[in-house]
Design a protein around this motif. Sequence first.
Motif, PDB file in Angstrom:
ATOM      1  N   SER A  91     -27.749  52.864 -45.929  1.00  0.00           N
ATOM      2  CA  SER A  91     -29.164  52.012 -45.682  1.00  0.00           C
ATOM      3  C   SER A  91     -28.804  50.688 -45.587  1.00  0.00           C
ATOM      4  O   SER A  91     -27.904  50.196 -46.266  1.00  0.00           O
ATOM      5  CB  SER A  91     -30.107  52.494 -46.888  1.00  0.00           C
ATOM      6  N   SER A  92     -29.389  50.140 -44.544  1.00  0.00           N
ATOM      7  CA  SER A  92     -29.213  48.565 -44.148  1.00  0.00           C
ATOM      8  C   SER A  92     -27.630  48.318 -43.873  1.00  0.00           C
ATOM      9  O   SER A  92     -27.015  47.510 -44.525  1.00  0.00           O
ATOM     10  CB  SER A  92     -29.513  47.763 -45.452  1.00  0.00           C
ATOM     11  N   GLU A  93     -27.021  49.482 -43.082  1.00  0.00           N
ATOM     12  CA  GLU A  93     -25.696  48.986 -42.643  1.00  0.00           C
ATOM     13  C   GLU A  93     -25.640  49.280 -41.054  1.00  0.00           C
ATOM     14  O   GLU A  93     -26.784  49.832 -40.648  1.00  0.00           O
ATOM     15  CB  GLU A  93     -24.906  49.919 -43.222  1.00  0.00           C
ATOM     16  N   ALA A  94     -24.580  49.049 -40.479  1.00  0.00           N
ATOM     17  CA  ALA A  94     -24.408  49.371 -39.034  1.00  0.00           C
ATOM     18  C   ALA A  94     -23.003  49.640 -38.972  1.00  0.00           C
ATOM     19  O   ALA A  94     -22.087  49.106 -39.458  1.00  0.00           O
ATOM     20  CB  ALA A  94     -24.837  48.462 -38.319  1.00  0.00           C
ATOM     21  N   VAL A  95     -22.695  50.205 -37.895  1.00  0.00           N
ATOM     22  CA  VAL A  95     -20.976  50.757 -37.585  1.00  0.00           C
ATOM     23  C   VAL A  95     -20.901  50.601 -36.011  1.00  0.00           C
ATOM     24  O   VAL A  95     -21.874  50.950 -35.374  1.00  0.00           O
ATOM     25  CB  VAL A  95     -20.663  52.054 -38.131  1.00  0.00           C
ATOM     26  N   VAL A  96     -19.860  50.392 -35.642  1.00  0.00           N
ATOM     27  CA  VAL A  96     -19.307  50.546 -34.232  1.00  0.00           C
ATOM     28  C   VAL A  96     -18.232  51.660 -34.208  1.00  0.00           C
ATOM     29  O   VAL A  96     -17.335  51.556 -35.183  1.00  0.00           O
ATOM     30  CB  VAL A  96     -18.712  49.294 -33.471  1.00  0.00           C
ATOM     31  N   VAL A  97     -18.339  52.794 -33.521  1.00  0.00           N
ATOM     32  CA  VAL A  97     -17.368  53.850 -33.526  1.00  0.00           C
ATOM     33  C   VAL A  97     -16.669  53.503 -32.123  1.00  0.00           C
ATOM     34  O   VAL A  97     -17.275  53.578 -30.957  1.00  0.00           O
ATOM     35  CB  VAL A  97     -18.166  55.020 -33.321  1.00  0.00           C
ATOM     36  N   TYR A  98     -15.384  53.348 -32.312  1.00  0.00           N
ATOM     37  CA  TYR A  98     -14.438  53.276 -31.301  1.00  0.00           C
ATOM     38  C   TYR A  98     -13.981  54.764 -30.566  1.00  0.00           C
ATOM     39  O   TYR A  98     -13.328  55.467 -31.579  1.00  0.00           O
ATOM     40  CB  TYR A  98     -13.230  52.660 -31.400  1.00  0.00           C
ATOM     41  N   LEU A  99     -14.180  55.069 -29.630  1.00  0.00           N
ATOM     42  CA  LEU A  99     -14.004  56.279 -28.882  1.00  0.00           C
ATOM     43  C   LEU A  99     -12.686  56.383 -28.434  1.00  0.00           C
ATOM     44  O   LEU A  99     -12.071  55.382 -28.039  1.00  0.00           O
ATOM     45  CB  LEU A  99     -15.165  56.912 -28.001  1.00  0.00           C
TER      46      LEU A  99
END
Length: 478
Positions: free
Chosen positions: A470-478
């Motif tokens: 909660s109250s986080e974000a991520v970038v997923v590198y494919l």
Amino acid sequence: MSIPFLQHIWIWTWIANLTLASTSTYTIPPTSPTTAATLDPAPIGLSYEFFTFPSYRTNVTATPQCEKNLAAAYAGTYPPIRIGGTTQDRADYDPNLSAYVTYSVASDKDAPKTLKYGPRFFDLAGGYEGRVVLGLNRGHNDVGNTVEAAKKAKGVMGNLVGVEMGNEPEYFKSDGQAIAKGTWNAATDAASQANWQMQVGKAIGNLIQASNSLQSPPQWGAEQLLNAQNSTALGYIKTFSHHNYPGGSIQSLMSHANVVKNVNSFKSDVAAARKAGKEYVFGETNSATGGGAASVSPSFGAALWVASISLRATSSSISRLYFHHGTIGACQYCWFGRYSMGAPYYGAIFAASAFGGGKSIVAIDSGNSAYAAYVIFGADGNPARVALVNSEYFTSGTRGSHVFVLEGLKGESVHVKRLTAQSATSRVDEGSSPTWGGQKFEDGTCKVVGTEVKETVKVEGVRASVSVGSSEAVVVYL
């Protein structure tokens, strides 16, 4: 004591529903779909209040490094900047002035009521490594002075990509601007803009960034301006701009559903501009007007908002967003200047990293929950990164999480870089800095400190499950 059979079934049903509620599944398109929006090389830019621009460039140590960090995230393209705001309509060009700008204020936290600027102002702006949009005065109703300034700017600024005539003209009347004497409304302003476009455009070409209003469209927007244009005036417009300050509490500001609703309110205006063959930008934006709200704008929740609105706006064909930086020392939403480092800068770096080198973007979430998902595609049309945001509001206690199940993946694993802080209310100036992939930005210099952390998530078949707190974000590198 034994649990009755029906109650037992109810408990397990409740647990199953709870599990389902904490998980959502998204299919990654194998190639960029026709519905994807084209990405600008550097969608997130900075707006500098006109009178403060020289000081940001010469007195704030963090400015060049913060811009350089964004350029690195963008794979080498410097963020665009816009120089303007309320004081652009208080500023007159003086070709004989040796200083960048001159004015007098009672306190260094005040904005001047009148000011002058000289040729060195353009030299300073022309030295910036990225694209520049320049805001000039329409409020004083001296088109000759504005044309002279525009011609000088174009002559010395190789990076000039746009010129505004006036900032938020709907307030010209209440500000006592000379041009707004008599009847002044959206219709008379539209006619005024068309007239000025032809006079300034004749001198510098099709570099006009038009509209620049804050009130919600359709009035004071691209649609109304387009209806007032003849072909000559329209030919000088390069871009339509609107300002956007949603305001509210931290919780309401960062809410994904609210971000979607806000951006959707510009849908018709964006479509009108695009139909006319023009780009549409948020020429000035930030969390709240007037330099920001002290209880909201410096927070990590505001950082998540920066990330969210950047992703949603670009996926809705809004080409660029210019985040405003106002009076130094009196600016709650500034990324640097008032505070050594502001938490919202982390949201900008997050989104820039998601965009970096990408050519198109598409939103793949429903738009009506707390969970946001965007796919960024590379030059080859293949998916390169996925940006995930969990906008559930977290302050203290046990932190919840949401599992984003991504389908349609290749390979054995994906890498994840996380944007996080102790809570949505965390603030750098209160000793609680966010981290982006385990790293921070040094107070005063904006230099990256710490060791980068990338998590590895296994791909099982074609699926990967990425947990985002909660109250986080991520970038997923494919």
